[in-house]
Enzyme design. Sequence first.
Site, short mmCIF file in Angstrom:
data_model
loop_
_atom_site.label_atom_id
_atom_site.label_comp_id
_atom_site.label_asym_id
_atom_site.label_seq_id
_atom_site.Cartn_x
_atom_site.Cartn_y
_atom_site.Cartn_z
N HIS A 176 1.58 2.94 -3.36
CA HIS A 176 0.54 3.63 -4.10
C HIS A 176 0.75 5.14 -4.13
O HIS A 176 0.46 5.81 -5.12
CB HIS A 176 -0.83 3.36 -3.47
CG HIS A 176 -1.50 2.13 -3.96
ND1 HIS A 176 -1.79 1.90 -5.28
CD2 HIS A 176 -1.96 1.03 -3.30
CE1 HIS A 176 -2.40 0.74 -5.42
NE2 HIS A 176 -2.50 0.18 -4.24
N GLN A 187 0.82 -1.21 0.00
CA GLN A 187 0.00 0.00 0.00
C GLN A 187 0.85 1.26 0.00
O GLN A 187 0.49 2.26 -0.61
CB GLN A 187 -0.94 -0.01 1.21
CG GLN A 187 -1.92 -1.17 1.19
CD GLN A 187 -2.62 -1.32 -0.15
OE1 GLN A 187 -3.38 -0.44 -0.57
NE2 GLN A 187 -2.39 -2.43 -0.82
N ASP A 240 -6.77 -7.06 -4.01
CA ASP A 240 -6.69 -5.99 -5.01
C ASP A 240 -6.98 -6.50 -6.41
O ASP A 240 -7.39 -5.71 -7.28
CB ASP A 240 -5.28 -5.37 -4.99
CG ASP A 240 -5.17 -4.20 -4.02
OD1 ASP A 240 -6.22 -3.75 -3.52
OD2 ASP A 240 -4.04 -3.75 -3.76
N GLU A 282 -8.82 0.93 5.65
CA GLU A 282 -9.29 0.39 4.37
C GLU A 282 -9.08 -1.13 4.33
O GLU A 282 -9.99 -1.88 3.96
CB GLU A 282 -8.51 1.07 3.25
CG GLU A 282 -8.88 0.64 1.86
CD GLU A 282 -8.00 1.30 0.81
OE1 GLU A 282 -8.38 1.26 -0.38
OE2 GLU A 282 -6.94 1.86 1.15
N HIS A 283 -7.88 -1.58 4.70
CA HIS A 283 -7.55 -3.00 4.70
C HIS A 283 -6.93 -3.39 6.04
O HIS A 283 -6.15 -2.62 6.60
CB HIS A 283 -6.50 -3.35 3.63
CG HIS A 283 -6.72 -2.75 2.29
ND1 HIS A 283 -6.08 -1.60 1.85
CD2 HIS A 283 -7.51 -3.15 1.26
CE1 HIS A 283 -6.46 -1.32 0.63
NE2 HIS A 283 -7.33 -2.23 0.23
N HIS A 309 -52.65 16.56 3.98
CA HIS A 309 -52.33 15.15 4.20
C HIS A 309 -53.51 14.45 4.88
O HIS A 309 -53.94 13.36 4.46
CB HIS A 309 -51.09 15.01 5.08
CG HIS A 309 -49.78 15.19 4.38
ND1 HIS A 309 -49.39 16.38 3.85
CD2 HIS A 309 -48.78 14.30 4.13
CE1 HIS A 309 -48.19 16.25 3.31
NE2 HIS A 309 -47.79 14.98 3.46
#
Length: 428
Positions: free
Chosen positions: A259, A256, A357, A323-324, A416
């Site tokens: 990235h 990661q 992934d 995230e992971h 109503h």
Amino acid sequence: MRRFNTSAAGFDAAFTAFLDERRGTSDDVDAAVAEIIARVRSEGLAAVLDYTRRFDRTDLTEATIAVTADEIEAGAAACEPKVREAIAFAAARIRAYHERQRPADAWFTDEAGVELGWRWTALEAVGVYVPGGRAAYPSTVLMNAIPANVAGVERIAMVTPPGRLQPAVLAAAKEAGVTEIWRIGGAQAAAALAYGAGPIRPVDKIVGPGNAYVTAAKRRLYGVVGIDALAGPSEIVVVADGANDPDWIAADLLSQAEHDPAAQSILITDDEAFAAAVEAAVERHLSTLATGEDAAASWRDHGAVVIAPLGVSPALVDRIAPEHVEFAVEQPERLADCVRHAGAIFLGRYTPEAIGDYVAGSNHVLPTSRAARFSSGLSIYDFLKRTSIVKCDAASFGRLAPATVALAEAEGLPAHARSASIRLNSRG
């Protein structure tokens, strides 16, 4: 890289400050994006072409902005066979996983005699943003477009910055059911998908990752169109005991970190000697990675090692809401079952996040920046709408009407109340 020990004084404050360092949005980015969106909305294609010329240094016209069917076919055919096979393999697994998510319509009669139900229908058109800066990502195409295709979305429009379209990206687009591709990127591409621009027709929802400008554009365009999420830099937490190979865990952390320099990788372990071995392994890997510069910056500025009893790791994971998260321990389910906040969980020593992934089948578009506290990863549900259905006959209406009138009058909404009482009073 920072080291923390949960038994040390001041751990809570120091760890919180560390997690908060990446938060925040640039006012300059937001102001620039607001101007871009306003121009695209008012000027359409002319503004898109102007921004493409300025930002991407590419001259496009209405005739050249689209990637033709012949270009897609030729590009896909040029994809290296083993990559094309891997794309097909991944696509089949992603499709199968998401087909299992398909919900059923329902129709039933309740105890009052009212017929109730719901019906699921697909969005008509979706835009998929595919980055074109740091690398070509065929997996991004697969993960965003296949769930839309499985859901039954008829039109899937892909946008990607101009330049040479990688054969793998085109092969993935063809495999995933993308129906059109446009050579535009940035905030102007998101605005074009939202409002339309020349031959680019508006979509109902925009999905896919992008840089800070794309993310800011999605935030501003929400409401005009739907969006998947406001993606931040990637994150991974690895919970590992000393029985692991340090080189394996170091590689997982860097998977990661490579990235983006702003990505975050955190190791939680109860073994200080193992932690030191992982740190040394990270440095060895960095010396040979082609992405070493970005990965090193990420690890240096946003990486962390936390020394903690494994029993408290679920609470730490929930605090991070990553995230992971990998549980590389002997009985991973015992810890993972205690986690509430995580985008995706990977169990065991042979389940690195990289499997998710690409080819596990589950979606890799996941919540970041602690959004796992309140949201989920991309799924077929992002491309479906649920419509409620109600049917009363005279008898069941009679059972529901008095309470309807009472509540409407309590809320000060006489029309109503009348829409129910007028029927109630005229029955029979």
